[in-house]
Scaffold this motif. Structure first.
Motif, PDB file in Angstrom:
ATOM      1  N   GLU A  96       0.829  -1.220   0.000  1.00 33.69           N
ATOM      2  CA  GLU A  96       0.000   0.000   0.000  1.00 33.69           C
ATOM      3  C   GLU A  96       0.854   1.256   0.000  1.00 33.69           C
ATOM      4  O   GLU A  96       0.478   2.276  -0.570  1.00 33.69           O
ATOM      5  CB  GLU A  96      -0.926   0.003   1.228  1.00 33.69           C
ATOM      6  CG  GLU A  96      -2.131  -0.914   1.067  1.00 33.69           C
ATOM      7  CD  GLU A  96      -2.904  -1.119   2.359  1.00 33.69           C
ATOM      8  OE1 GLU A  96      -3.993  -1.707   2.297  1.00 33.69           O
ATOM      9  OE2 GLU A  96      -2.415  -0.718   3.439  1.00 33.69           O
ATOM     10  N   ASP A  97       2.036   1.173   0.636  1.00 34.30           N
ATOM     11  CA  ASP A  97       2.909   2.341   0.706  1.00 34.30           C
ATOM     12  C   ASP A  97       3.579   2.663  -0.627  1.00 34.30           C
ATOM     13  O   ASP A  97       3.844   3.824  -0.917  1.00 34.30           O
ATOM     14  CB  ASP A  97       4.000   2.121   1.765  1.00 34.30           C
ATOM     15  CG  ASP A  97       3.495   2.427   3.163  1.00 34.30           C
ATOM     16  OD1 ASP A  97       2.352   2.899   3.282  1.00 34.30           O
ATOM     17  OD2 ASP A  97       4.242   2.195   4.122  1.00 34.30           O
ATOM     18  N   TYR A  98       3.906   1.637  -1.403  1.00 30.60           N
ATOM     19  CA  TYR A  98       4.742   1.876  -2.575  1.00 30.60           C
ATOM     20  C   TYR A  98       4.016   1.781  -3.909  1.00 30.60           C
ATOM     21  O   TYR A  98       4.528   2.246  -4.915  1.00 30.60           O
ATOM     22  CB  TYR A  98       5.934   0.910  -2.583  1.00 30.60           C
ATOM     23  CG  TYR A  98       6.828   1.055  -1.369  1.00 30.60           C
ATOM     24  CD1 TYR A  98       7.281   2.309  -0.975  1.00 30.60           C
ATOM     25  CD2 TYR A  98       7.201  -0.044  -0.612  1.00 30.60           C
ATOM     26  CE1 TYR A  98       8.084   2.456   0.134  1.00 30.60           C
ATOM     27  CE2 TYR A  98       8.013   0.083   0.504  1.00 30.60           C
ATOM     28  CZ  TYR A  98       8.452   1.337   0.876  1.00 30.60           C
ATOM     29  OH  TYR A  98       9.242   1.483   1.965  1.00 30.60           O
ATOM     30  N   VAL A  99       2.855   1.140  -3.961  1.00 28.10           N
ATOM     31  CA  VAL A  99       2.164   0.961  -5.238  1.00 28.10           C
ATOM     32  C   VAL A  99       0.965   1.902  -5.273  1.00 28.10           C
ATOM     33  O   VAL A  99      -0.027   1.676  -4.584  1.00 28.10           O
ATOM     34  CB  VAL A  99       1.718  -0.510  -5.423  1.00 28.10           C
ATOM     35  CG1 VAL A  99       1.102  -0.698  -6.800  1.00 28.10           C
ATOM     36  CG2 VAL A  99       2.891  -1.457  -5.235  1.00 28.10           C
ATOM     37  N   SER A 100       1.080   2.976  -6.067  1.00 27.68           N
ATOM     38  CA  SER A 100       0.019   3.983  -6.028  1.00 27.68           C
ATOM     39  C   SER A 100      -1.115   3.655  -6.995  1.00 27.68           C
ATOM     40  O   SER A 100      -2.239   4.110  -6.821  1.00 27.68           O
ATOM     41  CB  SER A 100       0.590   5.369  -6.338  1.00 27.68           C
ATOM     42  OG  SER A 100       1.230   5.345  -7.588  1.00 27.68           O
ATOM     43  N   HIS A 101      -0.830   2.863  -8.022  1.00 27.77           N
ATOM     44  CA  HIS A 101      -1.868   2.481  -8.978  1.00 27.77           C
ATOM     45  C   HIS A 101      -2.832   1.492  -8.331  1.00 27.77           C
ATOM     46  O   HIS A 101      -2.421   0.428  -7.880  1.00 27.77           O
ATOM     47  CB  HIS A 101      -1.198   1.858 -10.209  1.00 27.77           C
ATOM     48  CG  HIS A 101      -2.161   1.502 -11.307  1.00 27.77           C
ATOM     49  ND1 HIS A 101      -2.914   0.353 -11.276  1.00 27.77           N
ATOM     50  CD2 HIS A 101      -2.498   2.147 -12.442  1.00 27.77           C
ATOM     51  CE1 HIS A 101      -3.671   0.314 -12.359  1.00 27.77           C
ATOM     52  NE2 HIS A 101      -3.432   1.390 -13.080  1.00 27.77           N
TER      53      HIS A 101
ATOM     54  N   LYS B   2       0.353  11.659 -15.772  1.00 22.23           N
ATOM     55  CA  LYS B   2      -1.073  11.736 -15.481  1.00 22.23           C
ATOM     56  C   LYS B   2      -1.384  12.603 -14.262  1.00 22.23           C
ATOM     57  O   LYS B   2      -2.460  13.161 -14.149  1.00 22.23           O
ATOM     58  CB  LYS B   2      -1.633  10.322 -15.265  1.00 22.23           C
ATOM     59  CG  LYS B   2      -1.928   9.622 -16.576  1.00 22.23           C
ATOM     60  CD  LYS B   2      -2.971   8.545 -16.416  1.00 22.23           C
ATOM     61  CE  LYS B   2      -2.642   7.569 -15.313  1.00 22.23           C
ATOM     62  NZ  LYS B   2      -2.847   6.176 -15.666  1.00 22.23           N
ATOM     63  N   HIS B   3      -0.418  12.706 -13.354  1.00 21.56           N
ATOM     64  CA  HIS B   3      -0.723  13.376 -12.099  1.00 21.56           C
ATOM     65  C   HIS B   3       0.120  14.630 -11.894  1.00 21.56           C
ATOM     66  O   HIS B   3       1.250  14.704 -12.352  1.00 21.56           O
ATOM     67  CB  HIS B   3      -0.477  12.429 -10.926  1.00 21.56           C
ATOM     68  CG  HIS B   3      -1.329  11.207 -10.984  1.00 21.56           C
ATOM     69  ND1 HIS B   3      -2.680  11.242 -10.773  1.00 21.56           N
ATOM     70  CD2 HIS B   3      -1.024   9.918 -11.253  1.00 21.56           C
ATOM     71  CE1 HIS B   3      -3.172  10.014 -10.910  1.00 21.56           C
ATOM     72  NE2 HIS B   3      -2.192   9.192 -11.200  1.00 21.56           N
ATOM     73  N   VAL B   4      -0.458  15.582 -11.187  1.00 21.60           N
ATOM     74  CA  VAL B   4       0.270  16.797 -10.821  1.00 21.60           C
ATOM     75  C   VAL B   4       1.499  16.417 -10.010  1.00 21.60           C
ATOM     76  O   VAL B   4       2.571  16.974 -10.172  1.00 21.60           O
ATOM     77  CB  VAL B   4      -0.647  17.716  -9.998  1.00 21.60           C
ATOM     78  CG1 VAL B   4       0.133  18.925  -9.506  1.00 21.60           C
ATOM     79  CG2 VAL B   4      -1.835  18.162 -10.827  1.00 21.60           C
ATOM     80  N   GLN B   8       5.466  17.425 -10.528  1.00 25.26           N
ATOM     81  CA  GLN B   8       6.283  18.107  -9.528  1.00 25.26           C
ATOM     82  C   GLN B   8       7.610  17.397  -9.295  1.00 25.26           C
ATOM     83  O   GLN B   8       8.529  17.964  -8.708  1.00 25.26           O
ATOM     84  CB  GLN B   8       5.508  18.195  -8.204  1.00 25.26           C
ATOM     85  CG  GLN B   8       4.422  19.243  -8.258  1.00 25.26           C
ATOM     86  CD  GLN B   8       3.574  19.212  -7.023  1.00 25.26           C
ATOM     87  OE1 GLN B   8       3.480  18.218  -6.329  1.00 25.26           O
ATOM     88  NE2 GLN B   8       2.937  20.333  -6.727  1.00 25.26           N
ATOM     89  N   MET B   9       7.705  16.152  -9.730  1.00 25.81           N
ATOM     90  CA  MET B   9       8.944  15.407  -9.531  1.00 25.81           C
ATOM     91  C   MET B   9       9.946  15.668 -10.655  1.00 25.81           C
ATOM     92  O   MET B   9      11.008  15.093 -10.693  1.00 25.81           O
ATOM     93  CB  MET B   9       8.672  13.902  -9.414  1.00 25.81           C
ATOM     94  CG  MET B   9       7.863  13.523  -8.189  1.00 25.81           C
ATOM     95  SD  MET B   9       8.414  14.334  -6.686  1.00 25.81           S
ATOM     96  CE  MET B   9      10.024  13.558  -6.482  1.00 25.81           C
ATOM     97  N   ILE B  10       9.560  16.545 -11.608  1.00 25.31           N
ATOM     98  CA  ILE B  10      10.469  16.887 -12.710  1.00 25.31           C
ATOM     99  C   ILE B  10      11.118  18.241 -12.409  1.00 25.31           C
ATOM    100  O   ILE B  10      10.449  19.187 -12.011  1.00 25.31           O
ATOM    101  CB  ILE B  10       9.683  16.985 -14.043  1.00 25.31           C
ATOM    102  CG1 ILE B  10       8.963  15.669 -14.344  1.00 25.31           C
ATOM    103  CG2 ILE B  10      10.610  17.374 -15.190  1.00 25.31           C
ATOM    104  CD1 ILE B  10       9.853  14.509 -14.675  1.00 25.31           C
TER     105      ILE B  10
END
Ligand code: HEM
Lengths: 132, 145
Positions: A96-101, B2-4, B8-10
Motif C-alpha cells: 500500500e505504501d509503494y504501489v500507487s496504482h 497523469k498526475h500533478v 512536480q517530480m520533474i
C-alpha cells in the motif's frame, strides 16, 4: 456535532467517529492484528530458533520423530499460523505504501496473499504428514 | 504524465536539462543524514520482507521433509553448504533484528521509550542485541551440529 469538552472543531460525522473509520476506510483491526501476531511470535520464534538448533543436521527420521511429539506438532502449527498471518498483514502495508496504482495495488496484495495461503497450507500439511 | 504529483517530480539540473528529482533514498549521505529513527525503521521493513522470502525456504524445508528421506537429505546438505550457511546467517540476523526491534515497536505502542534520548539508546541496544544473539545462535549451532 461539536464536543464541548474538546477545544477543537471535529471535522467528522458522529457516525464516522463511532465507527472509528479513518481515511483507510477500515478500523484498527489490521493494526491490532499485527500487534497480536507480533506478541504471539515473540515466544514462538524463540521456540522455532531452538527447534532449528535441535534439528541441525537431522535425518528425515529424526525430523519425523520430532514433529510427532504432540507439543511440537501444536507449536509448529501455531507458529505457521501466526507467522503467515503476520507476514500477510505486513506485506499488505508495504504494498500500500509503494504501489500507487489502485489496480496494481489490489492485484499485488491478492497475489501475495495467494502465495502466502499456498505456503502456509504446504507447511501445515507437511508438519501433519510428518507427525502422523 | 497523469498526475500533478508526477509533474512536480520533474526539475532542471544546473545544465538546464530536464531530470526527475531524487527521492529521499537517493539523498541519504548527500542531503540527508542517516539517523537512528529512520534507519532502524527501514531496517525493520527490510528484515520483515527478507523474512517473508525466508518463509519460502521454510516451506521448501518442511515439504522436502514430508516428501522423501532423500529429498530431505538433499536440502539439509544444501543448507549445510557455504552458500546455504551464508543464507541462514543472513536470515537469523534478520529474524533477531526484527525480533528485538519488534519489542521496541511494541514498547513504543504502549507509550514507552519514545523520547529522543531513549529512542537513540534503545536503537543501539537493539542493534547490539541482534549481533550478540546471531553470534550466540551460531556458536551453539556449530557446537551441537
Ligand atoms: C519474531 C517476532 C516478531 C515480532 C515481535 C514482530 C513485530 C513486528 C511489528 C511490531 C511490526 C509493525 C511495525 C510497524 O508498525 O511499522 C512488524 C511488521 C512486519 N513484520 Fe514482524 N515481527 C516478528 C516476526 C516477523 C516474521 C517472522 C516475519 C516474516 C515472516 C515478519 C514480517 C513483518 C513484515 C513484512 C512487517 C511489515 C513491515 C513494515 O510495515 O514496514 N515479522 N513486525
Amino acid at each position: 456535532m461539536e464536543d464541548p469538552n474538546v477545544p477543537v472543531r471535529i471535522m467528522r460525522s458522529p457516525l464516522g467517529r463511532a465507527q472509528g473509520l479513518g481515511a483507510a476506510r477500515h478500523g484498527v483491526g489490521h493494526w491490532w492484528a499485527q500487534r497480536v501476531t507480533a506478541v504471539a511470535l515473540l515466544p514462538l520464534s524463540l521456540y522455532f530458533v531452538a527447534s532449528v538448533l535441535i534439528l541441525a543436521g537431522a535425518t528425515q527420521a529424526r525430523m519425523a520423530g520430532f514433529m510427532a511429539k504432540p507439543w511440537n506438532t501444536v507449536l509448529f502449527l501455531c507458529l505457521i499460523a501466526a507467522l503467515f498471518y503476520h507476514l500477510s498483514l505486513g506485506l499488505q502495508v508495504v504494498i500500500e505504501d509503494y504501489v500507487s496504482h489502485e489496480g496494481k495495488r489490489r492485484g499485488g496484495i491478492m497475489l501475495v496473499n495467494g502465495l502466502i495461503v499456498l505456503s502456509a497450507l504446504a507447511c501445515a500439511v507437511s508438519v501433519l504428514k510428518l507427525a502422523f | 504524465m497523469k498526475h500533478v504529483r508526477a509533474a512536480q517530480m520533474i526539475g532542471r539540473n544546473s545544465e538546464g536539462d530536464l531530470v526527475s528529482r531524487p527521492l529521499s533514498p537517493f539523498m541519504i549521505g548527500t542531503a540527508y543524514r542517516a539517523q537512528m529513527s529512520s534507519m532502524t525503521s527501514i531496517a525493520h521493513r527490510i528484515t520483515g520482507c527478507a523474512l517473508g522470502v525466508g518463509t519460502l525456504l521454510l516451506t521448501l524445508w518442511l515439504v522436502c521433509a514430508a516428501t522423501a528421506a532423500q529429498a530431505f537429505a538433499d536440502i539439509q546438505g544444501l543448507l549445510a553448504s557455504w552458500l546455504g550457511l551464508l543464507m541462514l546467517i543472513g536470515f537469523t540476523f534478520a529474524l533477531f533484528y526484527h525480533f528485538c526491534n519488534g519489542i521496541r515497536h511494541l514498547a513504543w505502542d504502549s507509550g514507552r521509550g519514545f523520547e529522543l534520548g531513549a529512542m537513540h539508546r534503545n536503537g543501539w541496544i537493539v542493534l547490539a542485541a541482534s549481533v550478540i544473539l546471531t553470534a550466540g545462535f551460531w556458536l551453539v549451532g556449530f557446537l551441537v551440529w
